[in-house]
Design an enzyme around this catalytic site. Structure first.
Site, PDB file in Angstrom:
ATOM      1  N   THR A 190      -1.824   8.886   0.843  1.00  0.00           N
ATOM      2  CA  THR A 190      -1.919   7.421   0.952  1.00  0.00           C
ATOM      3  C   THR A 190      -3.058   7.088   1.909  1.00  0.00           C
ATOM      4  O   THR A 190      -3.559   7.972   2.617  1.00  0.00           O
ATOM      5  CB  THR A 190      -0.617   6.819   1.536  1.00  0.00           C
ATOM      6  N   LEU A 216       3.096   4.423   0.154  1.00  0.00           N
ATOM      7  CA  LEU A 216       4.457   4.776  -0.254  1.00  0.00           C
ATOM      8  C   LEU A 216       5.244   3.540  -0.684  1.00  0.00           C
ATOM      9  O   LEU A 216       5.976   3.562  -1.679  1.00  0.00           O
ATOM     10  CB  LEU A 216       5.170   5.496   0.899  1.00  0.00           C
ATOM     11  N   TYR A 218       3.110   7.441  18.108  1.00  0.00           N
ATOM     12  CA  TYR A 218       3.617   7.501  16.727  1.00  0.00           C
ATOM     13  C   TYR A 218       4.877   8.359  16.637  1.00  0.00           C
ATOM     14  O   TYR A 218       5.888   7.954  16.059  1.00  0.00           O
ATOM     15  CB  TYR A 218       2.523   8.056  15.816  1.00  0.00           C
ATOM     16  N   SER A 220       0.835  -1.210   0.000  1.00  0.00           N
ATOM     17  CA  SER A 220       0.000   0.000   0.000  1.00  0.00           C
ATOM     18  C   SER A 220       0.866   1.255   0.000  1.00  0.00           C
ATOM     19  O   SER A 220       2.061   1.213   0.330  1.00  0.00           O
ATOM     20  CB  SER A 220      -0.888  -0.014   1.256  1.00  0.00           C
ATOM     21  N   PHE A 255       1.578  12.773   2.862  1.00  0.00           N
ATOM     22  CA  PHE A 255       1.490  12.198   1.517  1.00  0.00           C
ATOM     23  C   PHE A 255       0.142  11.521   1.303  1.00  0.00           C
ATOM     24  O   PHE A 255      -0.467  11.022   2.248  1.00  0.00           O
ATOM     25  CB  PHE A 255       2.655  11.202   1.297  1.00  0.00           C
TER      26      PHE A 255
HETATM   27  N1  LIG Z   1       1.486   8.935   4.147  1.00  0.00           N
HETATM   28  C1  LIG Z   1       2.037   9.855   4.930  1.00  0.00           C
HETATM   29  O1  LIG Z   1       1.633  11.033   4.948  1.00  0.00           O
HETATM   30  C2  LIG Z   1       3.207   9.503   5.796  1.00  0.00           C
HETATM   31  C3  LIG Z   1       3.888  10.560   6.426  1.00  0.00           C
HETATM   32  C4  LIG Z   1       4.984  10.285   7.229  1.00  0.00           C
HETATM   33  C5  LIG Z   1       5.397   8.961   7.403  1.00  0.00           C
HETATM   34  N2  LIG Z   1       4.696   7.958   6.789  1.00  0.00           N
HETATM   35  C6  LIG Z   1       5.171   6.594   7.012  1.00  0.00           C
HETATM   36  O2  LIG Z   1       5.353   5.967   5.776  1.00  0.00           O
HETATM   37  C7  LIG Z   1       5.180   4.548   5.918  1.00  0.00           C
HETATM   38  C8  LIG Z   1       4.204   4.089   4.846  1.00  0.00           C
HETATM   39  O3  LIG Z   1       2.944   4.690   5.121  1.00  0.00           O
HETATM   40  P1  LIG Z   1       1.803   4.800   4.022  1.00  0.00           P
HETATM   41  O4  LIG Z   1       1.362   6.186   4.030  1.00  0.00           O
HETATM   42  O5  LIG Z   1       2.251   4.151   2.769  1.00  0.00           O
HETATM   43  O6  LIG Z   1       0.664   3.940   4.760  1.00  0.00           O
HETATM   44  P2  LIG Z   1      -0.176   2.683   4.255  1.00  0.00           P
HETATM   45  O7  LIG Z   1      -1.131   2.399   5.347  1.00  0.00           O
HETATM   46  O8  LIG Z   1      -0.696   2.942   2.894  1.00  0.00           O
HETATM   47  O9  LIG Z   1       0.921   1.519   4.180  1.00  0.00           O
HETATM   48  C9  LIG Z   1       1.451   0.912   5.323  1.00  0.00           C
HETATM   49  C10 LIG Z   1       1.618  -0.577   5.041  1.00  0.00           C
HETATM   50  O10 LIG Z   1       2.260  -1.180   6.188  1.00  0.00           O
HETATM   51  C11 LIG Z   1       1.660  -2.459   6.364  1.00  0.00           C
HETATM   52  N3  LIG Z   1       1.857  -2.920   7.736  1.00  0.00           N
HETATM   53  C12 LIG Z   1       1.282  -2.426   8.874  1.00  0.00           C
HETATM   54  N4  LIG Z   1       1.683  -3.140   9.935  1.00  0.00           N
HETATM   55  C13 LIG Z   1       2.537  -4.096   9.472  1.00  0.00           C
HETATM   56  C14 LIG Z   1       3.264  -5.152  10.088  1.00  0.00           C
HETATM   57  N5  LIG Z   1       3.201  -5.377  11.422  1.00  0.00           N
HETATM   58  N6  LIG Z   1       4.051  -5.950   9.306  1.00  0.00           N
HETATM   59  C15 LIG Z   1       4.097  -5.745   7.960  1.00  0.00           C
HETATM   60  N7  LIG Z   1       3.414  -4.785   7.318  1.00  0.00           N
HETATM   61  C16 LIG Z   1       2.650  -3.957   8.066  1.00  0.00           C
HETATM   62  C17 LIG Z   1       0.190  -2.232   6.023  1.00  0.00           C
HETATM   63  O11 LIG Z   1      -0.479  -3.454   5.750  1.00  0.00           O
HETATM   64  C18 LIG Z   1       0.288  -1.310   4.821  1.00  0.00           C
HETATM   65  O12 LIG Z   1       0.319  -2.045   3.611  1.00  0.00           O
HETATM   66  C19 LIG Z   1       4.685   4.341   7.342  1.00  0.00           C
HETATM   67  O13 LIG Z   1       5.772   3.952   8.152  1.00  0.00           O
HETATM   68  C20 LIG Z   1       4.180   5.707   7.755  1.00  0.00           C
HETATM   69  O14 LIG Z   1       4.258   5.902   9.137  1.00  0.00           O
HETATM   70  C21 LIG Z   1       3.617   8.204   5.990  1.00  0.00           C
END
Ligand SMILES: NC(=O)c1ccc[n+]([C@@H]2O[C@H](COP(=O)([O-])OP(=O)(O)OC[C@H]3O[C@@H](n4cnc5c(N)ncnc54)[C@H](O)[C@@H]3O)[C@@H](O)[C@H]2O)c1
Length: 254
Positions: free
Chosen positions: A203, A17, A168, A15, A201
């Site tokens: 997502t 990023l 977080y 999913s 971002f």
């Molecule tokens: N989207 C944003 O704005 C943003 C901003 C800062 C940081 N982040 C970080 O970027 C990363 C990706 O986030 P995203 O926005 O793509 O979110 P997302 O929810 O689209 O993707 C996260 C993925 O992690 C997987 N996941 C969750 N727990 C898990 C586990 N225990 N083992 C394996 N997989 C697991 C989920 O199934 C999901 O596919 C995360 O670490 C998030 O904290 C995102």
């Protein structure tokens, strides 16, 4: 380090990023293995990218050492003629499952169970993967004249740097704190460690119904996952980037 012909593990690759990173790496000639608990979505992305390029070992929970060890072994077996080039650790959660209530700034102070859960997935899970992948990377023959043997990229957050949300934010601060010590410890093996700290971002992790959600100062919009994935590629390609955290946030500070 060029990605062409190398295998990369992408945690959270089902999913957001991570999914876009998987697409970008494959578009540049790499092979990817997705480690995610969401196995249906992982298989969908493998079908999109082609199963000869994108492997799914099954459901992989990054907090379970046996899952991670098994998935690494299966990945190496599946892409046996390719070298593992590194890992992008993009798995993460903002809120714990519904069974753990009372999370966040609008509730009472984050409980120990909530804190433990988010630290478990975002920080301990990331280290579980980084540590096990390192053991494979350090056995690589160097890829280039610098002696590079691989790269570990974590996805932290500006919330970890600016300080927001007890669970977080602390988990992401842990990832930024991990970057330099881990880079130092792996430097003699030619393995780089970097962290990217995104702003907001577009997502599924982002609550789009929240009209008060912070947004980048300029450009005045959410970040695109493709912009994040392009930066991952630049980081892999730039040997002098090591042991640091890059903000990718359109000047947003929270
Ligand atoms: N989207 C944003 O704005 C943003 C901003 C800062 C940081 N982040 C970080 O970027 C990363 C990706 O986030 P995203 O926005 O793509 O979110 P997302 O929810 O689209 O993707 C996260 C993925 O992690 C997987 N996941 C969750 N727990 C898990 C586990 N225990 N083992 C394996 N997989 C697991 C989920 O199934 C999901 O596919 C995360 O670490 C998030 O904290 C995102």
């Amino acid at each position: 380090m060029k990605v062409d012909g190398l295998t990369f593990i992408v945690t959270g690759g089902a999913s957001g990023l991570g999914k876009e990173v998987a697409r970008t790496l494959v578009s540049q000639g790499a092979f990817v293995s997705i480690f995610d608990i969401n196995v249906d979505s992982s298989r969908n992305i493998a079908s999109e990218l082609g199963e000869d390029r994108c492997f799914v070992a099954g459901s992989v929970n990054v907090t379970v050492e046996a899952d991670v060890a098994h998935a690494i072994a299966k990945t190496l077996e599946h892409f046996s003629s390719k070298k593992l080039g590194g890992v992008i650790i993009s798995s993460g959660i903002v809120t714990p499952p519904a069974t753990i209530t009372g999370y966040g700034p609008d509730q009472v102070l984050t409980s120990y169970a909530q804190f433990e859960h988010v630290i478990g997935v975002n920080l301990l899970g990331a280290y579980c993967v980084a540590q096990k992948v390192s053991e494979i990377l350090l056995k690589n023959n160097p890829f280039n004249k610098d002696g590079e043997r691989g790269i570990i990229i974590t996805v932290s957050s500006i919330l970890g740097l600016d300080g927001l949300f007890v669970g977080y934010g602390t988990s992401k601060a842990g990832l930024t704190g991990l970057t330099l010590p881990l880079a130092k410890e792996l430097s003699s093996f030619g393995i780089r460690v970097m962290s990217i700290a995104p702003g907001v971002f577009d997502t599924p992790i982002v609550d789009r119904s929240n009209k008060n959600a912070p947004i980048a100062l300029f450009p005045r919009r959410l970040g695109e996952p493709t912009e994040f994935a392009d930066l991952v590629l630049r980081v892999i390609d730039t040997p002098m980037l090591n042991g640091s955290v890059i903000r990718l946030d359109g000047a947003l500070h929270v």
